[in-house]
Design a protein around this motif. Structure first.
Motif, PDB file in Angstrom:
ATOM      1  N   THR A  23     -15.024   0.149 -11.299  1.00 43.77           N
ATOM      2  CA  THR A  23     -15.700  -0.786 -10.394  1.00 43.77           C
ATOM      3  C   THR A  23     -16.767  -1.557 -11.159  1.00 43.77           C
ATOM      4  O   THR A  23     -16.872  -2.779 -11.033  1.00 43.77           O
ATOM      5  N   ALA A  24     -17.543  -0.858 -11.976  1.00 41.49           N
ATOM      6  CA  ALA A  24     -18.583  -1.515 -12.768  1.00 41.49           C
ATOM      7  C   ALA A  24     -17.977  -2.464 -13.800  1.00 41.49           C
ATOM      8  O   ALA A  24     -18.473  -3.572 -14.014  1.00 41.49           O
ATOM      9  N   ALA A  25     -16.875  -2.053 -14.436  1.00 40.23           N
ATOM     10  CA  ALA A  25     -16.254  -2.874 -15.473  1.00 40.23           C
ATOM     11  C   ALA A  25     -15.649  -4.162 -14.914  1.00 40.23           C
ATOM     12  O   ALA A  25     -15.587  -5.178 -15.608  1.00 40.23           O
ATOM     13  N   LEU A  26     -15.224  -4.143 -13.658  1.00 39.02           N
ATOM     14  CA  LEU A  26     -14.567  -5.304 -13.048  1.00 39.02           C
ATOM     15  C   LEU A  26     -15.524  -6.202 -12.266  1.00 39.02           C
ATOM     16  O   LEU A  26     -15.156  -7.317 -11.892  1.00 39.02           O
ATOM     17  N   LEU A  33     -11.986  -2.832  -7.452  1.00 36.13           N
ATOM     18  CA  LEU A  33     -10.913  -2.065  -8.068  1.00 36.13           C
ATOM     19  C   LEU A  33      -9.624  -2.211  -7.257  1.00 36.13           C
ATOM     20  O   LEU A  33      -8.547  -2.385  -7.827  1.00 36.13           O
ATOM     21  N   VAL A  34      -9.715  -2.174  -5.939  1.00 37.67           N
ATOM     22  CA  VAL A  34      -8.524  -2.315  -5.087  1.00 37.67           C
ATOM     23  C   VAL A  34      -7.906  -3.705  -5.265  1.00 37.67           C
ATOM     24  O   VAL A  34      -6.688  -3.846  -5.344  1.00 37.67           O
ATOM     25  N   GLN A  35      -8.739  -4.739  -5.377  1.00 35.08           N
ATOM     26  CA  GLN A  35      -8.213  -6.090  -5.586  1.00 35.08           C
ATOM     27  C   GLN A  35      -7.531  -6.195  -6.950  1.00 35.08           C
ATOM     28  O   GLN A  35      -6.441  -6.765  -7.060  1.00 35.08           O
ATOM     29  N   ARG A  40      -2.508  -6.078 -10.376  1.00 35.62           N
ATOM     30  CA  ARG A  40      -1.678  -5.309 -11.325  1.00 35.62           C
ATOM     31  C   ARG A  40      -0.305  -5.028 -10.738  1.00 35.62           C
ATOM     32  O   ARG A  40       0.720  -5.212 -11.390  1.00 35.62           O
ATOM     33  N   HIS A  41      -0.278  -4.589  -9.488  1.00 39.40           N
ATOM     34  CA  HIS A  41       1.012  -4.281  -8.856  1.00 39.40           C
ATOM     35  C   HIS A  41       1.839  -5.543  -8.629  1.00 39.40           C
ATOM     36  O   HIS A  41       3.068  -5.502  -8.756  1.00 39.40           O
ATOM     37  N   LEU A  42       1.187  -6.649  -8.300  1.00 38.06           N
ATOM     38  CA  LEU A  42       1.945  -7.892  -8.131  1.00 38.06           C
ATOM     39  C   LEU A  42       2.524  -8.377  -9.458  1.00 38.06           C
ATOM     40  O   LEU A  42       3.592  -8.987  -9.479  1.00 38.06           O
ATOM     41  N   ASP A  43       1.839  -8.116 -10.551  1.00 42.03           N
ATOM     42  CA  ASP A  43       2.385  -8.453 -11.860  1.00 42.03           C
ATOM     43  C   ASP A  43       3.650  -7.638 -12.119  1.00 42.03           C
ATOM     44  O   ASP A  43       4.620  -8.143 -12.669  1.00 42.03           O
ATOM     45  N   PHE A  58      -2.457   2.416  -1.832  1.00 38.97           N
ATOM     46  CA  PHE A  58      -2.991   3.482  -0.970  1.00 38.97           C
ATOM     47  C   PHE A  58      -3.789   2.928   0.210  1.00 38.97           C
ATOM     48  O   PHE A  58      -4.835   3.472   0.579  1.00 38.97           O
ATOM     49  N   GLN A  59      -3.294   1.839   0.791  1.00 37.18           N
ATOM     50  CA  GLN A  59      -3.945   1.211   1.941  1.00 37.18           C
ATOM     51  C   GLN A  59      -3.005   1.293   3.146  1.00 37.18           C
ATOM     52  O   GLN A  59      -1.803   1.474   2.987  1.00 37.18           O
ATOM     53  N   THR A  60      -3.557   1.117   4.329  1.00 38.42           N
ATOM     54  CA  THR A  60      -2.698   0.929   5.492  1.00 38.42           C
ATOM     55  C   THR A  60      -2.203  -0.514   5.482  1.00 38.42           C
ATOM     56  O   THR A  60      -2.798  -1.382   4.831  1.00 38.42           O
TER      57      THR A  60
END
Length: 142
Positions: A23-26, A33-35, A40-43, A58-60
């Protein structure tokens, strides 16, 4: 002898430590981090559905729908109508740039986190975690 509960708690602590460091790095890229994980997953899965991305992150479905709307408004992803009621998602050039910059930062955090382990120990840890994850739980939801 270490108890299973202690090992499970250690896994959770490592996960929490990674979450805070990532979270800090981004943060200065303007993504959570979720965004970044969505990018990453869309890539890896272009044209993924909302439901697929919700599961991967890991979201609804409902919470991911809100997240995807915000990301589309910021120009990070595109949402397109797919077959039937499905909505498909794709990275924009801006989203790809942030994904790539974030990936470098994520790798740096991961390298620092696992620096105390040898390559052989990392392989062993990966094998052990894979074994745990492939062993079904008696009461695991369907």
């Amino acid at each position: 002898m270490t108890s299973i509960g202690d090992v499970a708690l250690s896994i959770k602590r490592v996960q929490h430590r990674h979450h805070r460091a990532l979270t800090a790095a981004l943060a200065d890229l303007g993504v959570s981090l979720v965004q970044w994980d969505t990018l990453r997953h869309l890539d890896r899965h272009p044209d993924a559905s909302l439901h697929d991305l919700a599961q991967l992150t890991f979201q609804t479905d409902q919470s991911f729908g809100t997240l995807a709307t915000r990301m589309a408004e910021r120009g990070l992803i595109e949402r397109m109508q797919g077959p039937g009621r499905a909505v498909r998602h794709r990275l924009t050039p801006k989203g790809e740039q942030i994904r790539a910059e974030g990936a470098q930062r994520v790798r740096a955090v991961q390298r620092r986190s696992f620096a105390a382990l040898s390559p052989a120990q990392i392989d062993t840890l990966g094998d052990l975690l894979d074994l745990i994850l492939t062993t079904p739980l008696d009461h695991e939801p369907g």
